[in-house]
Write an enzyme that holds these catalytic residues in place. Structure first.
Site, PDB file in Angstrom:
ATOM      1  N   CYS A  48       0.857  -1.181   0.000  1.00  0.00           N
ATOM      2  CA  CYS A  48       0.000   0.000   0.000  1.00  0.00           C
ATOM      3  C   CYS A  48       0.896   1.235   0.000  1.00  0.00           C
ATOM      4  O   CYS A  48       1.793   1.353   0.839  1.00  0.00           O
ATOM      5  CB  CYS A  48      -0.881  -0.008   1.245  1.00  0.00           C
ATOM      6  SG  CYS A  48      -1.832   1.503   1.460  1.00  0.00           S
ATOM      7  N   CYS A  66      -7.133  -4.342 -19.252  1.00  0.00           N
ATOM      8  CA  CYS A  66      -8.165  -3.376 -18.847  1.00  0.00           C
ATOM      9  C   CYS A  66      -7.568  -1.990 -18.631  1.00  0.00           C
ATOM     10  O   CYS A  66      -8.291  -1.021 -18.457  1.00  0.00           O
ATOM     11  CB  CYS A  66      -8.898  -3.849 -17.593  1.00  0.00           C
ATOM     12  SG  CYS A  66      -7.944  -3.664 -16.069  1.00  0.00           S
ATOM     13  N   HIS A 102      -8.119   3.766  -0.606  1.00  0.00           N
ATOM     14  CA  HIS A 102      -8.822   3.242  -1.781  1.00  0.00           C
ATOM     15  C   HIS A 102      -7.819   2.643  -2.752  1.00  0.00           C
ATOM     16  O   HIS A 102      -6.844   3.289  -3.144  1.00  0.00           O
ATOM     17  CB  HIS A 102      -9.587   4.380  -2.463  1.00  0.00           C
ATOM     18  CG  HIS A 102     -10.215   3.993  -3.759  1.00  0.00           C
ATOM     19  ND1 HIS A 102     -11.354   3.207  -3.823  1.00  0.00           N
ATOM     20  CD2 HIS A 102      -9.865   4.263  -5.038  1.00  0.00           C
ATOM     21  CE1 HIS A 102     -11.682   3.030  -5.099  1.00  0.00           C
ATOM     22  NE2 HIS A 102     -10.790   3.657  -5.859  1.00  0.00           N
ATOM     23  N   HIS A 105     -11.243  -1.619  -7.533  1.00  0.00           N
ATOM     24  CA  HIS A 105     -12.460  -2.425  -7.427  1.00  0.00           C
ATOM     25  C   HIS A 105     -12.142  -3.874  -7.759  1.00  0.00           C
ATOM     26  O   HIS A 105     -11.113  -4.173  -8.361  1.00  0.00           O
ATOM     27  CB  HIS A 105     -13.534  -1.900  -8.390  1.00  0.00           C
ATOM     28  CG  HIS A 105     -14.045  -0.546  -7.994  1.00  0.00           C
ATOM     29  ND1 HIS A 105     -13.404   0.616  -8.387  1.00  0.00           N
ATOM     30  CD2 HIS A 105     -15.100  -0.169  -7.228  1.00  0.00           C
ATOM     31  CE1 HIS A 105     -14.058   1.653  -7.874  1.00  0.00           C
ATOM     32  NE2 HIS A 105     -15.090   1.214  -7.169  1.00  0.00           N
ATOM     33  N   ASP A 109     -14.510 -11.035 -13.572  1.00  0.00           N
ATOM     34  CA  ASP A 109     -14.071 -11.454 -14.911  1.00  0.00           C
ATOM     35  C   ASP A 109     -12.585 -11.818 -14.936  1.00  0.00           C
ATOM     36  O   ASP A 109     -11.918 -11.682 -15.952  1.00  0.00           O
ATOM     37  CB  ASP A 109     -14.388 -10.365 -15.944  1.00  0.00           C
ATOM     38  CG  ASP A 109     -13.742  -9.030 -15.584  1.00  0.00           C
ATOM     39  OD1 ASP A 109     -12.889  -9.002 -14.668  1.00  0.00           O
ATOM     40  OD2 ASP A 109     -14.076  -8.015 -16.211  1.00  0.00           O
ATOM     41  N   ARG A 118     -10.826 -10.434 -10.600  1.00  0.00           N
ATOM     42  CA  ARG A 118      -9.882  -9.411 -11.067  1.00  0.00           C
ATOM     43  C   ARG A 118      -9.869  -8.271 -10.063  1.00  0.00           C
ATOM     44  O   ARG A 118     -10.818  -7.518  -9.959  1.00  0.00           O
ATOM     45  CB  ARG A 118     -10.276  -8.871 -12.451  1.00  0.00           C
ATOM     46  CG  ARG A 118      -9.442  -7.659 -12.896  1.00  0.00           C
ATOM     47  CD  ARG A 118      -9.657  -7.316 -14.365  1.00  0.00           C
ATOM     48  NE  ARG A 118     -11.050  -7.032 -14.680  1.00  0.00           N
ATOM     49  CZ  ARG A 118     -11.568  -5.789 -14.790  1.00  0.00           C
ATOM     50  NH1 ARG A 118     -10.804  -4.733 -14.630  1.00  0.00           N
ATOM     51  NH2 ARG A 118     -12.845  -5.636 -15.074  1.00  0.00           N
ATOM     52  N   CYS A 120      -8.729  -4.951  -9.601  1.00  0.00           N
ATOM     53  CA  CYS A 120      -8.334  -3.889 -10.525  1.00  0.00           C
ATOM     54  C   CYS A 120      -7.853  -2.717  -9.673  1.00  0.00           C
ATOM     55  O   CYS A 120      -8.646  -2.103  -8.957  1.00  0.00           O
ATOM     56  CB  CYS A 120      -9.542  -3.520 -11.366  1.00  0.00           C
ATOM     57  SG  CYS A 120      -9.225  -2.261 -12.584  1.00  0.00           S
TER      58      CYS A 120
HETATM   59 FE    FE Z   1      -2.764   1.020   3.532  1.00  0.00          FE
END
Ligand code: FE
Length: 136
Positions: A48, A66, A102, A105, A109, A118, A120
């Protein structure tokens, strides 16, 4: 489940770049195909970018075409999923379980031969650490 770290926007603004703040704290999205890790396939781990928690392994990264880094699985308990009804869509948001940042998502698929998922993820939400430099 709630993230472990709780910080105010002004605290996050001190430790994140404006772009990281926009994506991680304001649920922004990297433009497709632009991120540092979309076409990046070195061996290592992805942390992260906000708190350093380990989120994904390169073994689970695959080319989904994608426009964003895609993973078929995450490190156990590293990610929290939440329903997201924004932008007139029904999606499942993924956030860092440690800091609530954040990430992107999750979709159904993904590769059928593995998890079918997936994850993403925005490159901006991630920090890559190369295998050789991981200290254990
Ligand atoms: Fe974090």
């Amino acid at each position: 489940m709630s993230p472990k770290i709780e910080k105010s926007d002004s605290e996050w603004e001190k430790v994140l770049t404006p772009k990281q703040f926009h994506i991680l704290r304001k649920k922004g999205t990297d433009l497709p195909g632009t991120g540092a890790y979309t076409y990046h396939f070195e061996e290592g781990i992805y942390k992260c970018a906000a708190c350093g928690a380990v989120l994904f392994k390169s073994d689970n990264k695959y080319e989904s075409h994608c426009g964003w880094p895609s993973f078929d699985d995450a490190i156990e308990d590293a990610i929290i999923m939440r329903p997201d009804y924004s932008h007139h869509m029904i999606r499942t948001e993924i956030i860092c379980a440690n800091c609530g940042g954040h990430l992107g998502h999750i979709f159904d698929d993904g590769p059928q031969e593995t998890t079918g998922k997936r994850y993403c993820v925005n490159s901006t939400s991630l920090d890559f650490v190369k295998k050789d430099s991981i200290q254990k």
